[in-house]
Design a protein around this motif. Structure first.
Motif, mmCIF file in Angstrom:
data_model
loop_
_atom_site.group_PDB
_atom_site.id
_atom_site.type_symbol
_atom_site.label_atom_id
_atom_site.label_comp_id
_atom_site.label_asym_id
_atom_site.label_seq_id
_atom_site.Cartn_x
_atom_site.Cartn_y
_atom_site.Cartn_z
ATOM 1 N N PRO A 154 -11.095 1.687 -7.363
ATOM 2 C CA PRO A 154 -9.646 1.089 -8.169
ATOM 3 C C PRO A 154 -8.887 0.516 -6.784
ATOM 4 O O PRO A 154 -8.903 0.970 -5.824
ATOM 5 N N GLY A 182 -11.578 7.299 -3.179
ATOM 6 C CA GLY A 182 -11.582 8.839 -3.965
ATOM 7 C C GLY A 182 -10.072 8.771 -3.925
ATOM 8 O O GLY A 182 -9.194 7.990 -3.544
ATOM 9 N N HIS A 183 -9.611 9.823 -4.502
ATOM 10 C CA HIS A 183 -8.314 10.552 -4.529
ATOM 11 C C HIS A 183 -7.840 10.553 -3.290
ATOM 12 O O HIS A 183 -8.539 11.111 -2.345
ATOM 13 N N PRO A 184 -6.563 9.685 -3.225
ATOM 14 C CA PRO A 184 -5.763 9.716 -1.758
ATOM 15 C C PRO A 184 -5.487 11.152 -1.183
ATOM 16 O O PRO A 184 -5.382 11.102 0.032
ATOM 17 N N ARG A 205 -5.790 8.872 2.067
ATOM 18 C CA ARG A 205 -4.711 7.945 2.235
ATOM 19 C C ARG A 205 -4.595 7.381 3.247
ATOM 20 O O ARG A 205 -4.033 6.265 3.596
#
Lengths: 297, 498
Positions: B83, B92-94, B134
């Motif tokens: 994304p 992936g998820h930050p 992140r």
């Protein structure tokens, strides 16, 4: 099995999980302590006791722990939508369903744990914060104990909770007439809320929308079901109000006098259990159907 | 081995297809690049291969469709952009740390966590494995995504724009990695936007334009046809140098006010030439120039049955509103003699026969119109039958290096009638020149630009061939050589007047 391992690792690796759980527990303890401090003198009524232990604040649609579990569930699904780890491997339907079920299982267990931890912490907090003038019925009179608890106590050779050492005094808070059933129902409510969070997020493919839908569900359901039951004349509303504080909040705000005293049906009434868990079942069905038409979770 | 057959995707009914009948193979041991500008349909193709989107066509990974693979991660590693747009795409998820992200995916794939740590080492992320995502740069995200794709130790890699927007170092690393993966026997399919990258990375280049395959070439041929080397020269006495260079047989064109772009002669030779004649040079540098990509003109259904809408080519001048004259679309070149044979409408033997129409009703809509004009030509131009047929017969003899490659994707039967752009002939010329049979192409491209006249002839003959491809031709190659030149100009004029 792989989906379960994945979900466990995912939940453990995220900082937000731990922050959320800590926030829920802290909020619970604080609310319970404040409410206990405001309790009026005299014997503590069982419904009030339940409300204290579950830290149910009027006008919030769900108790804190249930709300936290629901948010956890919604985030768990939202993660897959926003940051799919291996999107291509979730193309086939059985794999998606397996992951969804793994999520439900893990989040449900976490929710149950959260509810139990809430009860434990709240019991301690309420015990410490109760003003001196308030008496807990179960503490002094064996007659106020629920049947199961008195059986267990007589089996152990004790005549009442006052025989126990002082450290276990908080037990009295949860031992009152009809209270243990209410606490079990509270755990069930937290699990159902967590599932609802996962499933609403699954239907809307967004964690935020899922949480909003989760918050909107109890008031709608409560008013709907209460209306239905009032028409058929079944009086379970008052006891349900201990668990689902929204309705009781309205009564509390608008000075409705009829609510609190009339309760007679137990919280383990199958009608109530069905009413609580039916939405989750319906949502699960809808989610499975919707998944069939999708290519991603 | 990935066999891609007939991938087609239409987003809205009546809209031009995002992908039309893409067919090619990605072989083990080779890096196959899917080249195309933005919006050419590369990502759509990849998503269709994985069945992440609905569409037509079948992709077989070693004989099975992706969703039927028992353990897809063990067989096919997939790197799709996460994304976030372009460079900002995240792996992936930050909030996750790199190693927990990878171990989590390892659990999903079913490999031990040790494998995740190995891959972090391999992708040179071990030092930052404890950091949250992140804090990662695009290059690190891309490498992490590659590590995730490699978790199951697959034999095939499918990568969507792995080097887009990365720093040169990261790009180099990626190229090196993918090349060594292929050398070890893996199949690699990678998409890219830049021809330069395709030529550096791939063994085989599949060029897409507007969702259609316009070329499928080995990289050597791709370099020859799509990239040309030239030397940039700058200095104060360029006119004199240009004269000298032309006399040496080089191709020279102006490049800015004080520069020349020279092709066909080496850099050192230019330098020596300038030195011998005492010409001052300010700059002398090699560079690679990209040839314009082949373009396709898309016929599209207007949504009303029985009408055609023609979208002008990108480089064409804005002509009269194409939709205004739907039914009067002319056929550029008619193949008269052939029409008497019942076959030509479907043109069975042609390599183009495997390209179906995007939407079924398009075919239905175009067919009657296609017939009508041809019949007219049939009556008016009977003499042109022979050369056309002869060229058609001669070309297969030249042989094509790849079975069923680029060839006349453009001039597929249903599209011919519709593919006339309302633009001037320049566009037409370009259009057809870029889209030759590989055999004819390789033979001719070296001389492109130097012998314009023969070039034109070749264009026309090829165009003729395309229209009549697969048609019966009983004539000999010898008569083709003599008669083709004479007929070609006529067809050109004819076509333009129409």
């Amino acid at each position: 099995m792989r989906a379960l391992a994945y979900e466990l690792r995912r939940l453990r690796g995220l900082r937000s999980t731990w922050l959320l759980i800590a926030a829920v527990l802290l909020g619970d303890v604080a609310v319970a302590a404040v409410l206990a401090g405001q309790a009026p003198d005299g014997p503590l009524a069982a419904p009030v006791g339940v409300r204290l232990l579950t830290a149910a604040v009027p006008l919030i649609p769900l108790p804190f722990a249930a709300l936290g579990a629901g948010v956890l569930g919604a985030l768990s699904y939202g993660h897959e939508v926003r940051h799919p780890g291996l999107p291509a491997s979730l193309v086939s339907y059985p794999r998606r369903v397996r992951l969804l079920l793994a999520k439900l299982l893990v989040v449900g267990l976490v929710a149950a744990g959260l509810a139990l931890a809430t009860l434990l912490l709240d019991t301690v907090a309420v015990h410490l914060a109760l003003p001196g003038g308030v008496t807990v019925a179960a503490w002094a009179e064996p007659a106020a104990l629920s049947a199961r608890v008195s059986e267990a106590l007589t089996g152990a050779g004790l005549s009442g909770l006052s025989d126990l050492p002082g450290v276990l005094a908080p037990l009295a808070l949860v031992a009152g007439h009809g209270v243990p059933a209410a606490l079990l129902a509270f755990v069930l409510l937290a699990v159902v809320a967590a599932w609802t969070g996962v499933l609403t997020a699954s239907l809307t493919r967004s964690a935020a929308a899922g949480v909003l839908l989760l918050c909107a569900l109890p008031p709608l359901l409560e008013s709907g079901v209460a209306l239905l039951l009032r028409r058929t004349g079944r009086p379970w509303l008052a006891r349900a109000a201990e668990l689902l504080p929204f309705q009781s909040g309205i009564e509390w705000a608008y000075g409705g006098a009829h609510g609190t005293a009339a309760g007679s049906a137990a919280l383990t009434d199958p009608a109530l259990l069905v009413a609580v868990s039916a939405p989750a079942a319906v949502l699960l069905l809808a989610a499975l159907l919707v998944q069939a038409g999708r290519r991603a979770l | 081995m990935i066999q891609i057959t007939g991938l087609t995707k239409v987003y809205r009914k009546g809209a031009p297809p995002a992908l039309l009948d893409l067919t090619f193979d990605a072989r083990p041991g080779l890096v196959t690049a899917l080249l195309g500008a933005e919006g050419a349909g590369k990502s759509t193709a990849l998503r269709l291969m994985l069945e992440l989107e609905r569409g037509q066509g079948v992709t077989l990974f070693d004989g099975r469709r992706y969703r039927r693979l028992r353990r897809p991660e063990r067989e096919v590693g997939v790197l799709l952009p996460g994304p976030g747009e372009g460079v900002a795409a995240v792996a992936g998820h930050p909030g996750l740390r790199a190693h927990s992200h990878l171990r989590m995916l390892a659990a999903a794939v079913g490999v031990p966590a040790r494998r995740a740590d190995e891959l972090l080492e391999q992708t040179r992320l071990a030092a930052v494995a404890g950091q949250r995502l992140r804090t990662f740069s695009p290059g690190m995200h891309r490498r992490l995504a590659l590590a995730a794709a490699l978790l199951g130790d697959p034999g095939t890699l499918l990568l969507d724009g792995p080097t887009e927007g990365l720093s040169p170092r990261n790009v180099e690393w990626f190229h090196f990695f993918l090349r060594s993966f292929a050398v070890a026997g893996g199949t690699v399919l990678v998409t890219t936007r830049t021809p330069q990258e395709a030529s550096q990375l791939a063994d085989r280049v599949v060029t897409l334009d507007h969702g259609r395959l316009v070329a499928d070439q080995p990289v050597a041929e791709f370099r020859r046809t799509r990239l040309s080397r030239e030397v940039a020269v700058r200095g104060p006495q360029m006119a004199r140098l240009a004269d000298l260079l032309v006399s040496q047989g080089a191709e020279v064109r102006r490049d800015g006010s004080v520069g020349l772009a020279v092709a066909g002669i080496d850099r050192t030779e230019i330098g020596e030439l300038a030195y011998r004649h005492g010409i001052l040079l300010h700059e002398l540098a090699d560079r690679v120039v990209e040839q314009p990509a082949p373009r396709v003109v898309l016929p599209t259904a207007s949504g009303r049955s029985g009408h055609l809408r023609v979208r002008p080519a990108a480089e064409a001048e804005p002509g009269p509103d194409p939709a205004a004259e739907p039914v009067t679309v002319p056929v550029p070149v008619v193949a008269p003699g052939i029409e008497r044979v019942p076959a030509p409408v479907t043109e069975p033997g042609a390599p183009t026969a495997r390209e179906p129409e995007p939407v079924p009703d398009t075919e239905a809509a175009t067919t009657p119109q296609r017939r009508a004009p041809r019949r007219q030509g049939d009556a008016s131009l009977p003499t042109r039958a022979l050369p056309v047929a002869v060229v058609a017969a001669a070309l297969p003899a030249l042989g094509s290096p790849v079975p069923g490659t680029p060839a006349p994707r453009l001039a597929e039967p249903g599209q011919v009638g519709a593919a006339i752009e309302p633009a001037p002939t320049v566009a037409v010329d370009r259009l057809f020149r870029d889209d030759l049979l590989p055999a004819a192409d390789s033979a001719r491209v070296r001389t492109r630009g130097r012998h314009e006249s023969t070039d034109l002839l070749a264009d026309d003959t090829v165009r003729l061939r395309r229209l009549t491809s697969g048609a019966t031709a009983a004539s000999t190659a010898a008569s083709a050589a003599s008669s083709a030149p004479s007929s070609a100009p006529a067809t050109t004029d004819d076509h333009r007047s129409e």
